[in-house]
Design a protein around this motif. Structure first.
Motif, mmCIF file in Angstrom:
data_model
loop_
_atom_site.group_PDB
_atom_site.id
_atom_site.type_symbol
_atom_site.label_atom_id
_atom_site.label_comp_id
_atom_site.label_asym_id
_atom_site.label_seq_id
_atom_site.Cartn_x
_atom_site.Cartn_y
_atom_site.Cartn_z
ATOM 1 N N PRO A 269 -8.937 9.868 -5.901
ATOM 2 C CA PRO A 269 -9.981 8.878 -5.072
ATOM 3 C C PRO A 269 -8.894 7.410 -4.916
ATOM 4 O O PRO A 269 -9.417 6.819 -4.013
ATOM 5 C CB PRO A 269 -10.879 8.459 -6.455
ATOM 6 N N GLN A 270 -8.045 7.332 -5.882
ATOM 7 C CA GLN A 270 -7.107 6.053 -5.883
ATOM 8 C C GLN A 270 -6.265 6.234 -4.618
ATOM 9 O O GLN A 270 -6.277 5.134 -3.774
ATOM 10 C CB GLN A 270 -6.502 5.944 -6.907
ATOM 11 N N ILE A 271 -5.969 7.311 -4.207
ATOM 12 C CA ILE A 271 -4.780 7.624 -3.066
ATOM 13 C C ILE A 271 -5.755 7.353 -2.010
ATOM 14 O O ILE A 271 -5.266 6.761 -0.982
ATOM 15 C CB ILE A 271 -4.349 9.071 -3.105
ATOM 16 N N LEU A 272 -6.976 7.900 -1.805
ATOM 17 C CA LEU A 272 -7.836 7.721 -0.842
ATOM 18 C C LEU A 272 -8.364 6.111 -0.462
ATOM 19 O O LEU A 272 -8.397 5.797 0.572
ATOM 20 C CB LEU A 272 -9.130 8.660 -0.934
ATOM 21 N N MET A 273 -8.451 5.551 -1.508
ATOM 22 C CA MET A 273 -8.744 4.273 -1.474
ATOM 23 C C MET A 273 -7.758 3.620 -0.531
ATOM 24 O O MET A 273 -8.160 2.391 0.069
ATOM 25 C CB MET A 273 -8.969 3.519 -3.016
ATOM 26 N N LEU A 274 -6.337 3.787 -0.737
ATOM 27 C CA LEU A 274 -5.468 3.126 -0.147
ATOM 28 C C LEU A 274 -5.573 3.183 1.641
ATOM 29 O O LEU A 274 -4.869 2.550 1.966
ATOM 30 C CB LEU A 274 -4.020 3.795 -0.551
ATOM 31 N N ASP A 275 -6.278 4.348 1.734
ATOM 32 C CA ASP A 275 -6.646 4.374 3.315
ATOM 33 C C ASP A 275 -7.891 4.184 3.737
ATOM 34 O O ASP A 275 -8.414 4.213 4.747
ATOM 35 C CB ASP A 275 -6.126 5.914 3.707
ATOM 36 N N LEU B 192 0.788 -1.289 0.028
ATOM 37 C CA LEU B 192 -0.078 -0.139 -0.045
ATOM 38 C C LEU B 192 0.866 1.364 -0.072
ATOM 39 O O LEU B 192 0.489 2.168 -0.722
ATOM 40 C CB LEU B 192 -0.911 -0.002 1.178
ATOM 41 N N ASN B 193 2.037 1.141 0.826
ATOM 42 C CA ASN B 193 2.804 2.632 0.603
ATOM 43 C C ASN B 193 3.568 2.598 -0.426
ATOM 44 O O ASN B 193 3.740 3.803 -0.918
ATOM 45 C CB ASN B 193 3.923 2.194 1.990
#
Lengths: 88, 584
Positions: free
Chosen positions: B83-89, B55-56
């Protein structure tokens, strides 16, 4: 403490990807738990997966509910973001 | 001699304008099958760690992609990756996957694969186009994380080929954002729509693209010639002589139009009978200034500053504002930049200001009416603008003015800002102009009085039309009644232009009307000296100005003033001015 408010999505394109991202980012800054309800669907306001799934088009009405220490602030901030049409 | 195979013609959705011919290169990528692997209890922690590391990594890659896209295309395009960056969290993604690892002892790749499948299932069930569009982001992210966990090779290697038409079942924003535009000339896909994130990026990169071409990826073979017409949505595989000729004709027509438009950027906005029109750009973000300049803007006619407040948790610092205003002022060294003070209220109020709900916000506390309650906020803004005036010709524009007294009180606040800066020894120009926006019938009818207090007037046509006709401009049911060519609107515009002429102050217009051909001509014909439009419309409007005669436009506009209704105005203009617009 819990509180809740109803808002209508005003911008032409509705809550597409970028507004959803803005909403989730803002929601993430509050310690309260946040739920967003549209019709029968209820999702976690801090989850992009959830908020995107609402498919909130222009004119759809949402209920934003927060529960926690900063619930009142959270609800007001998020409602203002939606009412502001996400600056579009 | 054998009969050549007939060309195959497919119709899809036009996704990005332009036309190109090239050699098919199929981009085959799919989410890999992930074997069902269970790990020993003692390996669970290691799998959790691998998952977090993946994820990192994905986050770092996406942040890089985002900043490269911002440098290449701009902030709006870069935010496609948010949105993709937020999906990682996302708790739905992360906690769900971690649960499968910790409780079911699944290997990280399998656990993530499973969780993403569940989420995709849940999304697919809604069958709403807004949600289905985003399945593509989900696939993009899934591939990125799985590639790391399974150590997969890069999914798309183009090889050394050039003149490539990339053909795929579907594309992803990551693929398009990193495209080598020297080698890839067009895109064609089975799936996707004009609103797919990759299509938005293709438009910004100016790569012609057609989406939703059922089965193109199985019909086209590597090495075949393909024509992609991104304006009509038509794709031809193996064009014959007739289709090839048709392609050349269409390409030269489009090329001619875009050359003409590009050449116009360096020309003045002047009519055939030598009237010079001031044509400026509207900006929503400082980053658009460079594009506006490239497109030949004579400065900025409306610099909206709400980007500094909307969606923020606190008021913007003076320093940040100053840098934003200064950067635009420096971009337009020889031209004025009209900065509109925060236009709050109505449908937009920032989070950090307490805004009690109003029964009728568009008739409520908005525009200049917010000044008295938020003096500190506006004083800071005026100071920032004044400081920017040391670096260019910046001017201040106040929204939703109804009375001359409102201008006087803003001028008082401006004097306070000047006194403060002078005491602090901070440089600024003493000649910064203060203008009023004309957006209500009250302001239009009082334009003479306002012109005595203001250094310039700018007509905001969107609100002027809405308030004159009492029609909400966002209402889809009343859209047919929102008519900017309504004679009642035109008469007010004529009054404002007249007031400006008599008082010797500049009158310009900055709403949507100025960006539409008939609207722009009418504004000029009614006596408005300057138009301000979003940068993508600059060249089309300039072309229009350069092809018309001011005398004819004035005559047409004066006839329009006495027309019974908007539809008569429209018809009359078309008859008297002919069709001055229209791209191929």
């Amino acid at each position: 403490m819990a509180c809740s408010v109803d808002v209508e999505v005003p911008n032409r394109l509705g809550m597409h990807a970028r507004p959803c991202a803005d909403f989730v980012k803002l929601a993430g800054g509050f310690s309260s738990s946040i739920l967003v309800t549209r019709n029968e669907m209820r999702v976690n306001g801090k989850s992009i997966m959830g908020v995107l799934m609402l498919a909130a088009e222009k004119g759809s009405s949402l209920t934003i509910t927060a529960d926690g220490d900063d619930a009142e602030e959270a609800v007001e901030a998020l409602a203002n973001l939606v009412r502001g049409g996400f600056d579009e | 001699m054998s009969e050549p195979a007939a060309p195959a013609v497919l119709e899809g959705f036009p996704a990005a304008e332009g036309i190109a011919k090239g050699t098919v290169r199929r981009i085959v990528w799919s989410i890999p099958e992930v074997a069902h692997t269970v790990v020993r209890a003692r390996s669970v922690d290691r799998e959790l760690e691998r998952f977090r590391a993946a994820l990192n990594d994905a986050r770092r890659q996406l942040e890089t992609l985002k900043s490269e896209t911002e440098a290449r295309l701009g902030l709006v395009e870069a935010r496609i990756f948010d949105p993709q960056i937020l999906m990682l969290d996302d708790p739905d993604v992360v906690e769900g996957t971690e649960g499968y690892i910790a409780e079911n002892h699944l290997a990280a790749a399998r656990a993530f694969d499973w969780r993403m499948l569940e989420l995709k299932e849940r999304w697919s069930r809604t069958s709403h186009p807004m949600v289905l569009d985003r399945l593509n982001d989900l696939a993009d992210l899934k591939l990125r994380v799985l590639s790391r966990l399974l150590a997969l090779p890069e999914p798309w290697e183009l090889g050394p080929a050039s003149g490539v038409v990339a053909v795929a079942r579907d594309l992803t924003p990551s693929f398009v954002a990193t495209l080598d535009t020297d080698r890839v000339v067009a895109l064609a896909t089975d799936e996707g729509t004009r609103t797919s994130h990759w299509a938005i990026l293709a438009r910004s990169l100016q790569i012609p693209a057609v989406a939703g071409l059922n089965g193109v990826s199985s019909r086209a073979k590597d090495g075949q010639v393909m024509v992609v017409d991104g304006r009509s949505g038509r794709v031809v595989i193996d064009p014959d002589a007739r289709e090839a000729e048709r392609f050349e004709l269409r390409r030269s027509a489009i090329l001619g139009w875009s050359r003409e438009i590009a050449a116009i950027a360096r020309e003045d906005a002047v009519t055939l009978d030598r009237t010079r029109v001031v044509l400026r750009a509207n900006l929503d973000l400082p980053g658009e200034a460079a594009r506006a300049l490239e497109h030949g803007a004579d400065g900025v006619g409306l610099f909206r500053t709400e980007f500094l407040v909307v969606g923020r948790n606190r008021a913007p610092e003076e320093e940040e504002q100053y840098r934003a205003y200064r950067s635009v002022a420096e971009t337009f060294a020889d031209h004025p930049v009209l900065i509109r003070t925060f236009d709050l209220g109505g449908d937009k109020f920032p989070v950090f200001l307490r805004a009690p709900a109003e029964e009728n916000p568009l008739l409520g506390r908005r525009g200049v009416r917010v000044f008295p309650d938020e003096t500190a906020l506006f004083l800071t803004q005026l100071r920032a603008i004044l400081r920017a005036s040391a670096h260019g010709d910046v001017r201040i524009m106040v929204p939703l003015v109804n009375t001359a007294e409102e201008i006087v009180s803003v001028r008082r606040l401006l004097r306070t800002a000047r006194d403060q800066l002078r005491r602090e020894g901070v440089p600024f120009s003493e000649q910064v102009e203060l203008g009023a926006m004309i957006e209500t019938p009250a302001a239009a009818l009082q334009a003479r009085q306002l012109a005595e207090q203001a250094d310039f007037l700018s007509i905001g046509t969107n609100d002027l039309v809405q308030y004159t006709l009492a029609v909400d401009r966002t209402s889809t049911r009343l859209a047919h009644l929102f008519d900017e060519l309504h004679p009642a609107v035109l008469r007010q515009i004529a009054m404002v232009a007249d007031a400006g002429r008599r008082s010797g102050v500049e009158v310009s217009a900055c709403g949507e009307m100025a960006a539409r051909p008939l609207g722009a001509l009418l504004l000029l014909g009614l006596g408005v000296e300057g138009l301000s439009v979003a940068w993508p419309s600059l060249l089309e409007i300039k072309r229009l100005i350069r092809r018309c005669r001011m005398s004819a436009v004035r005559a047409a506009a004066s006839a329009a003033l006495s027309a019974p209704a908007g539809c008569n105005v429209r018809q009359g203009l078309r008859e008297s001015l002919g069709d001055l617009t229209s791209p191929p």
